[in-house]
Design a protein around this motif. Structure first.
Motif, mmCIF file in Angstrom:
data_model
loop_
_atom_site.group_PDB
_atom_site.id
_atom_site.type_symbol
_atom_site.label_atom_id
_atom_site.label_comp_id
_atom_site.label_asym_id
_atom_site.label_seq_id
_atom_site.Cartn_x
_atom_site.Cartn_y
_atom_site.Cartn_z
ATOM 1 N N ARG A 227 0.840 -1.198 0.000
ATOM 2 C CA ARG A 227 0.000 0.000 0.000
ATOM 3 C C ARG A 227 0.877 1.251 0.000
ATOM 4 O O ARG A 227 1.356 1.678 1.052
ATOM 5 C CB ARG A 227 -0.927 -0.004 1.209
ATOM 6 N N PRO A 228 1.122 1.846 -1.184
ATOM 7 C CA PRO A 228 1.939 3.063 -1.227
ATOM 8 C C PRO A 228 1.257 4.213 -0.499
ATOM 9 O O PRO A 228 0.056 4.433 -0.648
ATOM 10 C CB PRO A 228 2.062 3.357 -2.729
ATOM 11 N N VAL A 229 2.041 4.923 0.300
ATOM 12 C CA VAL A 229 1.553 6.124 0.987
ATOM 13 C C VAL A 229 2.375 7.304 0.461
ATOM 14 O O VAL A 229 3.561 7.424 0.763
ATOM 15 C CB VAL A 229 1.726 6.006 2.516
ATOM 16 N N PRO A 230 1.782 8.160 -0.373
ATOM 17 C CA PRO A 230 2.573 9.212 -1.017
ATOM 18 C C PRO A 230 2.936 10.347 -0.063
ATOM 19 O O PRO A 230 2.129 10.768 0.769
ATOM 20 C CB PRO A 230 1.640 9.710 -2.125
ATOM 21 N N VAL A 231 4.163 10.819 -0.194
ATOM 22 C CA VAL A 231 4.647 11.986 0.546
ATOM 23 C C VAL A 231 5.134 12.995 -0.490
ATOM 24 O O VAL A 231 6.144 12.753 -1.163
ATOM 25 C CB VAL A 231 5.782 11.628 1.515
ATOM 26 N N PRO A 232 4.442 14.121 -0.677
ATOM 27 C CA PRO A 232 4.785 15.034 -1.773
ATOM 28 C C PRO A 232 6.195 15.599 -1.646
ATOM 29 O O PRO A 232 6.676 15.904 -0.547
ATOM 30 C CB PRO A 232 3.743 16.151 -1.637
ATOM 31 N N LEU A 233 6.857 15.712 -2.803
ATOM 32 C CA LEU A 233 8.112 16.459 -2.884
ATOM 33 C C LEU A 233 7.776 17.935 -2.979
ATOM 34 O O LEU A 233 6.974 18.346 -3.830
ATOM 35 C CB LEU A 233 8.898 16.054 -4.129
ATOM 36 N N LEU A 234 8.361 18.760 -2.128
ATOM 37 C CA LEU A 234 8.185 20.200 -2.251
ATOM 38 C C LEU A 234 8.834 20.666 -3.545
ATOM 39 O O LEU A 234 9.959 20.291 -3.870
ATOM 40 C CB LEU A 234 8.830 20.915 -1.070
ATOM 41 N N GLY A 235 8.111 21.478 -4.300
ATOM 42 C CA GLY A 235 8.666 21.986 -5.553
ATOM 43 C C GLY A 235 8.600 20.991 -6.690
ATOM 44 O O GLY A 235 9.237 21.188 -7.720
ATOM 45 N N ALA A 236 7.804 19.908 -6.561
ATOM 46 C CA ALA A 236 7.721 18.922 -7.634
ATOM 47 C C ALA A 236 6.895 19.420 -8.813
ATOM 48 O O ALA A 236 6.986 18.865 -9.897
ATOM 49 C CB ALA A 236 7.125 17.618 -7.114
ATOM 50 N N SER A 237 6.062 20.437 -8.608
ATOM 51 C CA SER A 237 5.345 21.053 -9.719
ATOM 52 C C SER A 237 6.095 22.311 -10.113
ATOM 53 O O SER A 237 6.066 23.315 -9.390
ATOM 54 C CB SER A 237 3.910 21.394 -9.325
ATOM 55 N N PRO A 238 6.833 22.277 -11.237
ATOM 56 C CA PRO A 238 7.701 23.399 -11.598
ATOM 57 C C PRO A 238 6.903 24.668 -11.835
ATOM 58 O O PRO A 238 5.769 24.637 -12.331
ATOM 59 C CB PRO A 238 8.373 22.927 -12.895
ATOM 60 N N GLY A 239 7.499 25.790 -11.472
ATOM 61 C CA GLY A 239 6.886 27.082 -11.709
ATOM 62 C C GLY A 239 7.785 27.943 -12.560
ATOM 63 O O GLY A 239 8.853 27.515 -12.986
ATOM 64 N N PRO A 240 7.375 29.165 -12.854
ATOM 65 C CA PRO A 240 8.215 30.055 -13.652
ATOM 66 C C PRO A 240 9.495 30.407 -12.917
ATOM 67 O O PRO A 240 9.553 30.408 -11.695
ATOM 68 C CB PRO A 240 7.329 31.284 -13.864
ATOM 69 N N GLY A 241 10.527 30.672 -13.689
ATOM 70 C CA GLY A 241 11.811 31.003 -13.087
ATOM 71 C C GLY A 241 12.644 29.767 -12.855
ATOM 72 O O GLY A 241 12.182 28.640 -12.984
ATOM 73 N N PRO A 242 13.931 29.956 -12.490
ATOM 74 C CA PRO A 242 14.834 28.814 -12.363
ATOM 75 C C PRO A 242 14.493 27.884 -11.220
ATOM 76 O O PRO A 242 14.611 26.678 -11.330
ATOM 77 C CB PRO A 242 16.207 29.474 -12.157
ATOM 78 N N GLY A 243 14.039 28.411 -10.105
ATOM 79 C CA GLY A 243 13.654 27.556 -8.977
ATOM 80 C C GLY A 243 14.851 26.895 -8.330
ATOM 81 O O GLY A 243 15.953 26.862 -8.848
ATOM 82 N N ALA A 244 14.608 26.336 -7.142
ATOM 83 C CA ALA A 244 15.671 25.676 -6.390
ATOM 84 C C ALA A 244 15.628 24.171 -6.555
ATOM 85 O O ALA A 244 16.502 23.477 -6.076
ATOM 86 C CB ALA A 244 15.553 26.045 -4.909
ATOM 87 N N GLY A 245 14.621 23.652 -7.216
ATOM 88 C CA GLY A 245 14.517 22.214 -7.394
ATOM 89 C C GLY A 245 13.756 21.570 -6.256
ATOM 90 O O GLY A 245 13.657 22.109 -5.148
ATOM 91 N N PRO A 246 13.198 20.406 -6.500
ATOM 92 C CA PRO A 246 12.416 19.712 -5.466
ATOM 93 C C PRO A 246 13.273 19.299 -4.271
ATOM 94 O O PRO A 246 14.483 19.107 -4.391
ATOM 95 C CB PRO A 246 11.874 18.488 -6.210
ATOM 96 N N ARG A 247 12.604 19.134 -3.133
ATOM 97 C CA ARG A 247 13.263 18.675 -1.912
ATOM 98 C C ARG A 247 12.219 17.951 -1.067
ATOM 99 O O ARG A 247 11.018 18.071 -1.315
ATOM 100 C CB ARG A 247 13.875 19.840 -1.143
ATOM 101 N N TRP A 248 12.691 17.199 -0.094
ATOM 102 C CA TRP A 248 11.756 16.482 0.773
ATOM 103 C C TRP A 248 11.001 17.442 1.682
ATOM 104 O O TRP A 248 11.567 18.415 2.190
ATOM 105 C CB TRP A 248 12.519 15.484 1.643
ATOM 106 N N ASP A 249 9.743 17.147 1.905
ATOM 107 C CA ASP A 249 8.922 17.858 2.884
ATOM 108 C C ASP A 249 9.055 17.084 4.195
ATOM 109 O O ASP A 249 8.295 16.153 4.468
ATOM 110 C CB ASP A 249 7.470 17.904 2.412
ATOM 111 N N LEU A 250 10.012 17.444 5.007
ATOM 112 C CA LEU A 250 10.321 16.651 6.197
ATOM 113 C C LEU A 250 9.194 16.671 7.222
ATOM 114 O O LEU A 250 8.981 15.675 7.928
ATOM 115 C CB LEU A 250 11.628 17.141 6.806
ATOM 116 N N ALA A 251 8.465 17.783 7.309
ATOM 117 C CA ALA A 251 7.326 17.805 8.231
ATOM 118 C C ALA A 251 6.300 16.753 7.825
ATOM 119 O O ALA A 251 5.738 16.040 8.676
ATOM 120 C CB ALA A 251 6.699 19.202 8.253
ATOM 121 N N GLU A 252 6.050 16.638 6.531
ATOM 122 C CA GLU A 252 5.090 15.637 6.066
ATOM 123 C C GLU A 252 5.647 14.226 6.233
ATOM 124 O O GLU A 252 4.903 13.294 6.571
ATOM 125 C CB GLU A 252 4.739 15.898 4.591
ATOM 126 N N TRP A 253 6.955 14.053 6.013
ATOM 127 C CA TRP A 253 7.554 12.733 6.238
ATOM 128 C C TRP A 253 7.390 12.317 7.703
ATOM 129 O O TRP A 253 7.054 11.166 8.001
ATOM 130 C CB TRP A 253 9.033 12.752 5.856
#
Length: 507
Positions: A227-253
């Motif tokens: 049973r997979p339990v998804p934990v979203p990656l912060l920044g996984a939905s790209p936005g305008p601009g260069p961005g810092a790239g995805p990272r773990w959402d440790l509070a959600e983990w």
């Protein structure tokens, strides 16, 4: 009598159905529930995600799992039988099929057959060609060594010693002291994940996974009733601009590990598939601490760990996650397939010696080891050619990434992506165009695409696609032109968000 490929339990089918995103219809009219259910099953079969010949649950069982009426399920099954997607026999149940004359199901995550490679642009599979001339030279040296092995039976359940030594040495060079008795050689990374899953997980066990994550692993977990339990990656939905790239959402983990108490957590911290994210050491330490408190085993996938094409030369990389492990809770899976060549089918597990011995004992019931010659070739490449091979492959990936970044910004300026520090793909937000609709349009225009919802455990990321960095750089502008034409066709077909047909079924 049906020759079952697999029997799909009601909860497993419910989770698969939640990931089946339907193409948008011309009018924003809600389908009856039975038509929506039939369409989702048909989509899973046609994409190859639900095998042909798979036995489906009884109507009453599936109705209970989905929170639907038995009449709805029965009517959906009847519609599928009428279309040729389901066969039934009294006393034998119902099993998936294809209408007579249909082509076998295509799957963007499986390679294009050799006889179709000239007519199809493959933007589905993320795998590089072999690094030449290094592969051929290593193969010749391996053949010279083969007579010394040919006198025996050729079965090495833990792997040929010379390759175990080479893999252990590479871990040590990367900052994780390792001995050969901590290494098990497998048939590819998926073979490694299969062995570990069999050893550590039971039916119904929860597994925390990043969202998005590697599609094949998510599919394997569903099929084997984890049973997979998804934990979203912060920044996984790209936005305008260069961005810092995805990272773990440790509070959600921490919330998921503490609340769901998953048996295992599956993560890809090194040039993540599909986003290319690189997780820093501090985040890795914090995740391990939370997993230790929850009693969760951390399964680390390092198949892309050597692919840091965007990391400045000489810049330090995070150490392997297991180097930060104080409680022997990390099991690491790796592969020669992404850096060296997928055709070698060589993977490995790094774990405590006791687990390695256990895996070697149980694997003999499925296979007795990877091919000896492939192991010798991989050992030669790792021991003798690794710096040159890495430079060759990273240059190829860097050039292709730069070409894709330029072409996508010019030809599809409303799409959004963050150029990652490495990995094998760009993770692209399509500006509201359905990834499923793009993939369907690509089937007609000769462009194979992997819809973003394949990389979500719950049908998320419908308006994303993964673009692998496997097209030679000079061919990228033409490839993106075909991609833009495919996107225009998908938009004309109504492939936008906004109907009720893709509301998740109750699970």
């Amino acid at each position: 009598m049906a020759d079952w490929q697999t029997t799909v339990a009601p909860p497993a089918l419910a989770r698969l159905l939640a990931t089946a995103r339907l193409p948008e219809p011309p009018a924003a009219a809600r389908r009856p529930a039975y038509r929506s259910l039939a369409a989702r099953i048909r989509l899973l079969v046609s994409e190859g995600r639900l095998p042909v010949g798979a036995r489906l649950p009884a109507e009453r069982e599936l109705a209970l799992a989905l929170g639907l009426s038995r009449t709805t399920v029965a009517t959906a099954y009847e519609a599928l039988r009428a279309e040729g997607y389901l066969h039934s026999r009294r006393g034998a149940g119902s099993w998936t099929a294809l209408p007579e004359g249909s082509a076998p199901p295509g799957d963007a995550l499986h390679p294009v057959p050799p006889d179709e490679q000239g007519s199809i642009l493959d933007l589905g599979v993320a795998a590089l060609p072999a690094p030449q001339p290094f592969l051929s030279a290593a193969a010749a040296r391996a053949v010279d060594q083969l007579p010394a092995y040919a006198a025996g039976h050729g079965h090495y359940p833990t792997g040929v010693p010379v390759l175990r030594e080479a893999v252990a040495r590479r871990f040590t060079e990367r900052g994780l002291p390792t001995t050969p008795d901590q290494i098990l050689i497998t048939i590819g990374a998926m073979g490694a994940l299969h062995l570990v899953r069999q050893a550590l997980l039971g039916r119904g066990d929860r597994v925390a996974v990043e969202a998005p994550s590697y599609a094949h692993t998510l599919q394997a977990l569903r099929i084997h009733e984890a049973r997979p339990v998804p934990v979203p990656l912060l920044g996984a939905s790209p936005g305008p601009g260069p961005g810092a790239g995805p990272r773990w959402d440790l509070a959600e983990w921490r919330r998921v590990l503490g609340g769901a108490a998953p048996k295992a957590a599956y993560v890809i911290p090194d040039f993540h598939n599909p986003t290319g994210a690189l997780i820093d050491e501090e985040q890795r330490r914090e995740l391990l601490a939370a997993a230790r408190s929850a009693g969760t085993v951390v399964l680390v996938d390092e198949t892309t760990a050597e692919l840091g094409w965007g990391v400045p030369e000489g810049a330090p990389l995070p150490r392997p996650t297991a180097a930060l492990d104080r409680a022997a809770q990390v099991v690491t899976v790796g592969s020669a397939g992404k850096l060296l060549w997928g055709g070698l089918r060589i993977g490995w597990v790094r774990a405590a010696p006791a687990l390695i011995r256990r895996l070697a004992t149980t694997r003999v019931y499925s296979d007795v080891g990877a091919p000896v010659l492939d192991q010798l070739i991989a050992a030669e490449l790792l021991a003798e050619d690794l710096p040159a091979v890495r430079a060759h492959q990273l240059t190829r990936l860097r050039d292709t990434a730069e070409a894709f970044a330029t072409a996508l910004r010019e030809q599809l300026p409303h799409w959004r992506f963050t150029v990652p520090p490495g990995g094998l793909s760009f993770w692209v937000a399509t500006g509201g165009v359905s990834g499923t609709a793009l993939a369907r349009a690509g089937e007609r225009s000769g462009v194979r695409l992997a819809a973003g919802n394949r990389f979500g455990s719950d049908g998320a990321f419908e308006h994303h696609i993964r673009i692998p960095l496997t097209v030679p750089a000079p061919a990228v502008p033409a490839a993106v032109r075909r991609l833009a034409e495919t996107a225009a066709r998908a938009e004309e077909d109504g492939g936008w968000r906004g109907t009720d047909d893709n509301q998740p079924l109750a699970v």
